[in-house]
Design an enzyme around this catalytic site. Structure first.
Site, PDB file in Angstrom:
ATOM      1  N   TYR A  76       7.845   5.522   3.298  1.00  0.00           N
ATOM      2  CA  TYR A  76       8.847   6.229   2.512  1.00  0.00           C
ATOM      3  C   TYR A  76      10.038   6.701   3.344  1.00  0.00           C
ATOM      4  O   TYR A  76      11.011   7.213   2.779  1.00  0.00           O
ATOM      5  CB  TYR A  76       8.191   7.361   1.733  1.00  0.00           C
ATOM      6  CG  TYR A  76       7.368   6.784   0.594  1.00  0.00           C
ATOM      7  CD1 TYR A  76       7.910   6.669  -0.679  1.00  0.00           C
ATOM      8  CD2 TYR A  76       6.096   6.285   0.818  1.00  0.00           C
ATOM      9  CE1 TYR A  76       7.191   6.089  -1.706  1.00  0.00           C
ATOM     10  CE2 TYR A  76       5.359   5.703  -0.199  1.00  0.00           C
ATOM     11  CZ  TYR A  76       5.907   5.604  -1.468  1.00  0.00           C
ATOM     12  OH  TYR A  76       5.199   5.021  -2.484  1.00  0.00           O
ATOM     13  N   ILE A 125       0.843  -1.190   0.000  1.00  0.00           N
ATOM     14  CA  ILE A 125       0.000   0.000   0.000  1.00  0.00           C
ATOM     15  C   ILE A 125       0.882   1.246   0.000  1.00  0.00           C
ATOM     16  O   ILE A 125       2.064   1.189   0.349  1.00  0.00           O
ATOM     17  CB  ILE A 125      -0.959   0.040   1.215  1.00  0.00           C
ATOM     18  CG1 ILE A 125      -0.177   0.149   2.522  1.00  0.00           C
ATOM     19  CG2 ILE A 125      -1.862  -1.184   1.213  1.00  0.00           C
ATOM     20  CD1 ILE A 125      -1.058   0.415   3.735  1.00  0.00           C
ATOM     21  N   LYS A 126       0.277   2.378  -0.387  1.00  0.00           N
ATOM     22  CA  LYS A 126       1.046   3.635  -0.436  1.00  0.00           C
ATOM     23  C   LYS A 126       0.761   4.424   0.844  1.00  0.00           C
ATOM     24  O   LYS A 126      -0.148   5.250   0.902  1.00  0.00           O
ATOM     25  CB  LYS A 126       0.661   4.447  -1.675  1.00  0.00           C
ATOM     26  CG  LYS A 126       1.208   3.833  -2.959  1.00  0.00           C
ATOM     27  CD  LYS A 126       0.942   4.703  -4.167  1.00  0.00           C
ATOM     28  CE  LYS A 126       1.863   5.897  -4.244  1.00  0.00           C
ATOM     29  NZ  LYS A 126       3.250   5.530  -4.559  1.00  0.00           N
ATOM     30  N   ALA A 127       1.557   4.130   1.868  1.00  0.00           N
ATOM     31  CA  ALA A 127       1.449   4.816   3.153  1.00  0.00           C
ATOM     32  C   ALA A 127       2.665   5.718   3.343  1.00  0.00           C
ATOM     33  O   ALA A 127       3.795   5.317   3.047  1.00  0.00           O
ATOM     34  CB  ALA A 127       1.368   3.803   4.299  1.00  0.00           C
TER      35      ALA A 127
END
Length: 336
Positions: free
Chosen positions: A194, A188-190
């Site tokens: 990053y 997922i893009k959490a």
């Protein structure tokens, strides 16, 4: 005309203006900022969008986002958002993973995104970022409650494409291990994910490389700091599986389909780091990265140390698809 008549006319004009208010106008935005953003169902002037200082920091722990590109077709004077439905479907899965229950549907978010592009009058390549975060004055973001309702923010900005520019990069295997599904799920893009990418990118730059390449917890090749990875070996294009600690990338899925349409065999499997040293071609792909050839890995030349023939063909096809030149893939485009 007497002063009393002048005052009366001015008062009447003021009353008429109040009964027919003007549409909200964007206040003067800082240099380089767009005129508008979109926040939880409303278009707002950029300069008017404010949050309390206590909202800075902790809400980012649970924040999820999407990165979406839009491409300008100069000949048609049209802007196309690339794979909008797929991006918003993944955005929904990211919110589900973080136990968010948005009040807005995917179609409402899509409508807001298109409205924002139109309001900002973008007539160039652009990047769009929907972001979901939980507000409400929580001091400790690590103590998330169940099923929170997120705020949804969408911003746009110009983002020139690098396709067909001849851009290439060098890469090095980073000493930082890629986050794993049992720690911080990379599928997922959490936002917190990053931090891992930031550490690896800083190390790569210190070591003289443009980009890092991660290994996962079992020592196999994973991905780049914000992009998936492919290599060409013996006529087959190879990429790590979606269970190799990678993002479930929309660009990766696109590239796999395009390669197969080019009659290039594609294999999804585990990949050793030393395979990259003897590969014929290597490239990154992602929304921001697009299709991006790698010429060296850990100082080893990849092929001829230039963009290879398969990546060259793929980049041209990808360019023609996202700009609506190749009509076979128009179903992937949303016209603004």
């Amino acid at each position: 005309m007497g002063e009393e008549n002048t005052a009366a006319i001015a008062a009447a004009a003021a009353r008429q203006q109040e009964s027919h208010p003007r549409p909200a106008q964007a206040a003067a935005a800082p240099s380089g900022s767009p005129a508008y953003l979109w926040l939880s169902g409303e278009l707002k002037p950029w300069a008017d969008a404010m949050v309390h200082i206590t909202m800075v920091g902790w809400p980012a722990i649970g924040a999820v986002f999407e990165g979406i590109r839009a491409y300008w077709n100069a000949e048609r004077q049209e802007l196309y958002v690339f794979r909008l439905d797929e991006h918003l479907a993944r955005f929904g899965l990211s919110m589900k993973m973080m136990r968010m229950q948005p009040e807005l549907s995917a179609s409402q978010i899509a409508g807001g995104l298109c409205e924002l592009f139109r309001a900002n009058r973008l007539a160039e390549d652009a990047y769009c970022q929907p972001l979901a975060f939980t507000a409400g004055g929580q001091v400790w973001g690590s103590r998330a409650s169940q099923q929170q309702t997120p705020e949804i923010l969408i911003t746009t900005r110009p983002s020139p494409s690098s396709l067909l520019s001849g851009r290439t990069s060098t890469a090095g295997i980073t000493s930082w291990t890629r986050i794993s599904d049992n720690v911080m799920p990379p599928r997922i893009k959490a936002l917190p994910n990053y931090a891992n990418s930031r550490l690896a990118s800083a190390e790569a730059q210190r070591n003289g490389y443009d980009q890092p390449i991660f290994l996962n917890t079992v020592g196999k090749v994973s991905e780049g700091p914000g992009s998936c990875l492919f290599m060409m070996r013996d006529g087959v294009m190879v990429t790590p599986t979606t269970t190799a600690s990678i993002l479930e990338s929309i660009t990766r899925a696109t590239v796999i389909q395009l390669l197969r349409d080019m009659n290039v065999p594609v294999q999804e499997r585990e990949m050793d780091r030393t395979e990259l040293y003897i590969a014929d071609e290597v490239f990154f792909c992602g929304t921001a990265m697009e299709v991006h050839a790698v010429t060296h890995v850990d100082g080893y030349e990849v092929g001829t140390a230039r963009m290879g023939p398969v990546v060259t063909r793929l980049e041209r096809l990808f360019h023609d698809v996202v700009r609506g030149i190749d009509r076979r893939y128009e179903g992937w485009l949303t016209k603004i």
